[in-house]
Structures are given as structure tokens and as C-alpha cells.
Design an enzyme around this catalytic site. Structure first.
Site, short mmCIF file in Angstrom:
data_model
loop_
_atom_site.label_atom_id
_atom_site.label_comp_id
_atom_site.label_asym_id
_atom_site.label_seq_id
_atom_site.Cartn_x
_atom_site.Cartn_y
_atom_site.Cartn_z
N ARG A 157 0.70 -1.12 -0.01
CA ARG A 157 -0.14 0.02 0.14
C ARG A 157 0.90 1.30 0.13
O ARG A 157 0.43 2.43 -0.19
CB ARG A 157 -1.06 -0.15 1.17
CG ARG A 157 -2.03 -1.07 0.97
CD ARG A 157 -2.79 -1.19 2.14
NE ARG A 157 -2.17 -2.22 3.36
CZ ARG A 157 -2.58 -2.41 4.34
NH1 ARG A 157 -3.62 -2.21 4.85
NH2 ARG A 157 -1.97 -3.20 5.20
N LYS A 172 8.69 -0.97 2.66
CA LYS A 172 8.13 -0.13 3.49
C LYS A 172 8.73 0.56 4.65
O LYS A 172 8.84 1.61 4.77
CB LYS A 172 7.01 -1.04 4.14
CG LYS A 172 6.21 -0.03 4.93
CD LYS A 172 4.72 -0.55 5.12
CE LYS A 172 4.52 -1.49 6.06
NZ LYS A 172 3.30 -2.09 6.71
N THR A 193 2.35 -13.16 10.32
CA THR A 193 3.15 -12.86 11.25
C THR A 193 3.54 -13.71 12.44
O THR A 193 4.90 -13.75 12.92
CB THR A 193 2.26 -11.68 12.26
OG1 THR A 193 1.17 -12.10 12.47
CG2 THR A 193 2.03 -10.53 11.69
N ALA A 206 39.84 47.24 -5.77
CA ALA A 206 38.50 46.75 -6.33
C ALA A 206 38.72 46.59 -7.96
O ALA A 206 39.41 47.06 -8.77
CB ALA A 206 37.47 47.99 -6.37
C1 UD1 Z 1 -1.43 -6.90 12.36
C2 UD1 Z 1 -2.02 -7.93 13.31
C3 UD1 Z 1 -3.01 -7.31 13.93
C4 UD1 Z 1 -3.05 -6.03 14.59
C5 UD1 Z 1 -2.08 -5.06 13.72
C6 UD1 Z 1 -1.54 -3.63 14.41
C7 UD1 Z 1 -1.70 -10.21 12.71
C8 UD1 Z 1 -2.31 -11.59 11.98
N1 UD1 Z 1 -2.56 -9.24 12.62
O1 UD1 Z 1 -2.15 -6.94 11.27
O2 UD1 Z 1 -3.87 -8.02 14.90
O3 UD1 Z 1 -4.00 -5.25 15.10
O4 UD1 Z 1 -1.08 -5.76 13.04
O5 UD1 Z 1 -0.94 -3.00 13.36
O6 UD1 Z 1 -0.77 -10.33 13.37
N2 UD1 Z 1 5.10 -9.34 8.47
C9 UD1 Z 1 6.15 -10.03 8.25
N3 UD1 Z 1 6.10 -11.18 7.57
C10 UD1 Z 1 4.69 -11.75 7.28
C11 UD1 Z 1 3.61 -10.55 7.45
C12 UD1 Z 1 3.86 -9.58 7.99
O7 UD1 Z 1 7.24 -9.76 8.56
O8 UD1 Z 1 4.64 -12.70 6.67
C13 UD1 Z 1 5.40 -7.93 9.54
C14 UD1 Z 1 5.04 -6.62 8.26
O9 UD1 Z 1 6.36 -6.32 7.55
C15 UD1 Z 1 4.88 -5.57 9.39
C16 UD1 Z 1 4.12 -6.54 10.54
O10 UD1 Z 1 4.37 -7.98 10.51
O11 UD1 Z 1 5.76 -4.76 10.01
C17 UD1 Z 1 2.59 -6.51 10.65
O12 UD1 Z 1 2.01 -7.07 9.42
P1 UD1 Z 1 0.90 -6.24 8.73
O13 UD1 Z 1 0.78 -7.15 7.35
O14 UD1 Z 1 1.11 -4.82 8.49
O15 UD1 Z 1 -0.34 -6.75 9.79
P2 UD1 Z 1 -1.75 -6.25 9.94
O16 UD1 Z 1 -2.63 -6.48 8.81
O17 UD1 Z 1 -1.37 -4.68 10.22
CA CA Z 2 0.12 -3.09 9.78
#
Ligand code: UD1
Ligand code: CA
Length: 464
Positions: free
Chosen positions: A20, A27, A85, A429
Site C-alpha cells: 500500500r 516499507k 506474522t 576593487a
Molecule cells: C497486524 C496484526 C493485527 C494488529 C495489527 C496492528 C496479525 C495477523 N495481525 O495486522 O492483529 O491489530 O498488526 O498494527 O498479526 N510481517 C512479516 N511477515 C509476514 C507478515 C507480516 O514480517 O509474513 C510484518 C510486516 O512487515 C509488518 C508486521 O509484520 O511490519 C505487521 O504486518 P501487517 O501485514 O502490517 O499486519 P496487519 O494487517 O497490520
Molecule cells: Ca500493519
């Protein structure tokens, strides 16, 4: 005062692509007030003085590594495919650690503070919890995982927006995505987490019901200021984070004795340092590693990038300084440009429309009007007349001008480098100086003869 936790391992999740952001850059490398969001999170983590920090990177890992360098106690884990995550945290399992507690933070939440993380860790340790999540009560919970509590208000689960029922979507307590977990339990539960959900991902929050089923204590610790957990997913949130952080930084300096006029127009980046009794005027930008000593006045509308200022300095309006250093009680501007390598000694005066590059200007010397001084070493107490130019470039190479002490250079002089001017010299000058100027005495180049045309009549408007 910072809070420290030596038996802690911090895991920072930063493998996601950040679709995004619509960017070619990972990012977490996008900047918030002059520091990447990942650096903000990393520095906050380092301030906890944990046993070690693990960075889980994946998308753009080479760029991320190059950007972060090799800080002490930092370990890298690679998540080759972004499967969620929970999967991301699992990549850190192989890293050596003797810590008993793990703090998991996301690389895209740069506003988090040491106090808030400390509050979570302390509550985790105090209550002997196995899983503690940092939560917040917000007006608009959209996009976040919701904290589900039972009738006794014990936490039972975290439900992602995409998996939530309509009723669960009404919940206004959300997960910050930040967890404090017992290390052994963390990895044992993570191996049991599945991906049977709306996004087909391995969710970190799913360790929570597993711990509960295991009879362990699980808690949500509500943060005081929910603005701290702002996760940056797009450039609109990036600018929101800048506004929040900017207000924080400005009030910090105000509390330390800095006057900021029309604060809403001023930009002061995160790594800037400012002494007492400085005044920062409207529209001014202090950027990068800029340092101000005490009693400096800057602006309005001055831009200082990576510049080092001692005490009592005035930077007048509309001046632009980049990688310069300036001694006590010097004055610069208005409308001055100091480029990289400009070094002004104490009490130097640089006036309007003067450009200085890669030049040392000795104590008390003045370059007050419309000059270019480049590749120059100038002694003390010189007076450089209006329009003086060091001709330092022959189209291929740069050459040096060396000026002694107490030199007076007449207006509109060209110093064709390489050239030296002896101490005490006076240059007439309009001179074009191509050879060494002797000490003392007057040196001037041949001038065109001055003529007088007695009967010349100035044309008037309407003359044919
Ligand atoms: C996540 C949480 C959500 C929380 C929110 C807060 C999960 C499933 N969801 O959602 O509960 O309210 O953050 O901001 O945990 N990342 C990785 N590898 C991956 C996926 C993500 O390293 O496979 C990292 C991303 O780079 C990022 C962070 O984890 O820094 C969060 O990932 P993101 O996709 O932004 O999760 P949200 O949908 O925001
Ligand atoms: Ca996030």
C-alpha cells in the site's frame, strides 16, 4: 529515564512488502522525520538494552541490511515467503538466545515509546503471564485485530478484521500487534498455529487461545495513548505519524528551553540536537544530524541540514546550510548558502547572497555581500568586498585559493585559483588576480582607462 530489561530478546517484524506504500523501496525504510521507521523501532528496542535484537526481514532484505548496517547484538532472520506474522516470528527460533522473555514489535510502528513497551514487559513479568498483548481502545478499530473478552473481561482471543463477525467488528479494543511472550512457550505454540483463516496466513495472535487451552495466563495490557500504535501501511498514515512525532519532538525541545515561533510551521527532525535559549523562527527546518549550541537564533525560513553550530550564532532568514560547521557568535545570511565543507570560525560574518563551499573562513573574517568562496582557506580578520569570486574551476579540476590574515579584498575581485594572497595585503576593487599577491601593500590589476565625454546627451523618452 529509560527502562532496561537484560533478560529480554526483541524480535522486530519487517519482512512484509508494504504494497500500500506504492513504492520500490521496502516499507520500513520510508522515513519519519529524517529516520527510517525501522530505525525508530530499532532504537526504541535498543533503548530497552535487551540481551539481543532479532530483525526478521524478507522483502528487500539486502536493502534493509545495507541501511541498518551491523549494530552490536543485532541478529538477522530471513523470511523468504511472507506467510504471516506467526510464520515471521518462527524464523527467529534458530537464533541463539538465553532470554526467557521475548518482545515482538512490528517494524512499521515508529511512534512506540520506551515507557509503553516497559509497561507491557513489567505487567508481563509482574503477573507471571505467558502471553501479554499490548492493546488500545480506539474510536475507529478498522483494520486492526479485535481483542475478544469473556463476561469476566478475561481475554479469550484476538480476531482479525477479515475473520471477525459483525458483532466482533463493533469491539473497540484492538491489538497493537505487540506481544510479550515466554520464549519457550512462544515457539512451542507457534508450531501448532495453522493457517485456516480468511487470509490463509499463520497469525501470531493465534498463540493466545493455545496458551489459554494450556491453562496459562494470558492478558491484554491497555496502552495510555493509542496514537503510539499507529501502524504505517500507506503514505497517508506516514504523514499522520510525522505529525504526531513532530508535536512530540517540538514539545520536548520546548521543555528543554528552546523557543519555537509558529511551531506548526517548523520542522525539527528526530536526530537534531538543540542547546538552551535558542530561538527557532517560523518556517525553519532543522534536518538530519544538525546540532545547535546555546543561544542560537535561526530563521525565519532557514534550512539547516547535517550542520554543526556552536553557541550564540545567528542564522538570518532564508539561509540554506548543508554539512557546515560554525564557531561561536558567527552570523550568516539573510539569503546565504553554505554548502558542504564550509567551516566558519568564531565571529565570522557571512552576508546576503554569499555562497561558501569547501572553505575555511578564519576568526572574525567578513564576506558580507554577493560573493562565491569555494575551495578556499582564509585567515583571520579578512574583509572580502562585495562580488568577490574565487574562480576555482577550470572546467576539469578544482583549484585552491589561500588567503592570509588581515587581507582586504576590494569589491568585484576575481581570484583565479590556484592562487595565494599574503597576510595584510590589500587588493584594489575590480582586480583579476592570477598570480601570488605579496604580503601587505596594495595589489591591483590594470584597469581600463576612465574617459569623460563632455557633450554627450542622455536620450529622453519620446526621442526619435
Ligand atoms: C497486524 C496484526 C493485527 C494488529 C495489527 C496492528 C496479525 C495477523 N495481525 O495486522 O492483529 O491489530 O498488526 O498494527 O498479526 N510481517 C512479516 N511477515 C509476514 C507478515 C507480516 O514480517 O509474513 C510484518 C510486516 O512487515 C509488518 C508486521 O509484520 O511490519 C505487521 O504486518 P501487517 O501485514 O502490517 O499486519 P496487519 O494487517 O497490520
Ligand atoms: Ca500493519
Amino acid at each position: 529515564m529509560l527502562h532496561h530489561f537484560s533478560t529480554l530478546q526483541v524480535i522486530i517484524l519487517a519482512a512484509g512488502k508494504g504494497t500500500r506504500m506504492a513504492s520500490n523501496q521496502p516499507k520500513v525504510l520510508h522515513q519519519v522525520l529524517g529516520k527510517s521507521m525501522l530505525e525508530h523501532v530499532l532504537h526504541t528496542a535498543e533503548d530497552l538494552q535487551p540481551e539481543s535484537v532479532c530483525l526478521v526481514a524478507g522483502h528487500g532484505i539486502e536493502e534493509v541490511k545495507a541501511h541498518i548496517g551491523e549494530p552490536e547484538n543485532l541478529f538477522w532472520a530471513e523470511q523468504k515467503e511472507q506467510l504471516g506474522t506467526g510464520h515471521a516470528v518462527l524464523q527467529a527460533e534458530v537464533l541463539p538466545s538465553v532470554a526467557d522473555t521475548v518482545l515482538i514489535v512490528c517494524g512499521d510502528t515508529p511512534l512506540l515509546t520506551n515507557e509503553t513497551l516497559a509497561k507491557l514487559i513489567k505487567a508481563h513479568q509482574k503477573h507471571k503471564a505467558v502471553v501479554s498483548v499490548l492493546s488500545a481502545k480506539v474510536d475507529n478499530p478498522q483494520g486492526y485485530g479485535r481483542i475478544v473478552r469473556d463476561a469476566d473481561s478475561n481475554v479469550t482471543n484476538i480476531v482479525e478484521e477479515k475473520d471477525a463477525t459483525d458483532k466482533q467488528r463493533q469491539i473497540q479494543e484492538v491489538s497493537s500487534g505487540i506481544f510479550c511472550v515466554n520464549r519457550e512457550a512462544l515457539f512451542s505454540y507457534l508450531h501448532q498455529v495453522g493457517n485456516d483463516n480468511a487470509q490463509g496466513e499463520y497469525y501470531l495472535p493465534d498463540i493466545l487461545p493455545l496458551a489459554l487451552a494450556d491453562g496459562k495466563l494470558v492478558q491484554a495490557v491497555i496502552m495510555d495513548d493509542s496514537s503510539e500504535m499507529l501502524g504505517i501501511n500507506d503514505r497517508i498514515q506516514l504523514s499522520q505519524a510525522e505529525s504526531v512525532m513532530q508535536r512530540r519532538i517540538l514539545s520536548e525541545w520546548q521543555q528543554k528551553g528552546v523557543t519555537i515561533e509558529q511551531a506548526e510551521t517548523v520542522r525539527i527532525e528526530a536526530s537534531v540536537n538543540i542547546g538552551m535559549d535558542c530561538t527557532i523562527k517560523a518556517g525553519t527546518q532543522l534536518l538530519g544530524s544538525t546540532h545547535l549550541g546555546d543561544d542560537c537564533t535561526v530563521g525565519p525560513y532557514a534550512v539547516l541540514q547535517n550542520s554543526w553550530l556552536a553557541d550564540g550564532i545567528t542564522i538570518a532568514p532564508f539561509s540554506h546550510l548543508e554539512e557546515t560547521s560554525i564557531g561561536d557568535d558567527a552570523t550568516v545570511g539573510p539569503f546565504a548558502r553554505l554548502r558542504p565543507g564550509a567551516r566558519l570560525d568564531d565571529k565570522v560574518k557571512i552576508g546576503n547572497f554569499v555562497e561558501v563551499k569547501k572553505a575555511v573562513i578564519g576568526q572574525g573574517s567578513k564576506v558580507n555581500h554577493l560573493s562565491y568562496i569555494g575551495d578556499t582557506i582564509m585567515g583571520e580578520d579578512c574583509n572580502i568586498g562585495a562580488g568577490t569570486i574565487t574562480c576555482n574551476y577550470d572546467g576539469a579540476n578544482k583549484h585552491q585559493t589561500i588567503i592570509g590574515d588581515g587581507v582586504f579584498v576590494g569589491s568585484d575581485t576575481k581570484l583565479v585559483a590556484p592562487v595565494q594572497v599574503g597576510s595584510g595585503a590589500t587588493i584594489g576593487a575590480g582586480s583579476i588576480i592570477t598570480k601570488q599577491v605579496q604580503q601587505n601593500g596594495l595589489t591591483l590589476s590594470a584597469r581600463p582607462e576612465q574617459r569623460h565625454v563632455k557633450n554627450w546627451i542622455r536620450p529622453k523618452k519620446g526621442d526619435k
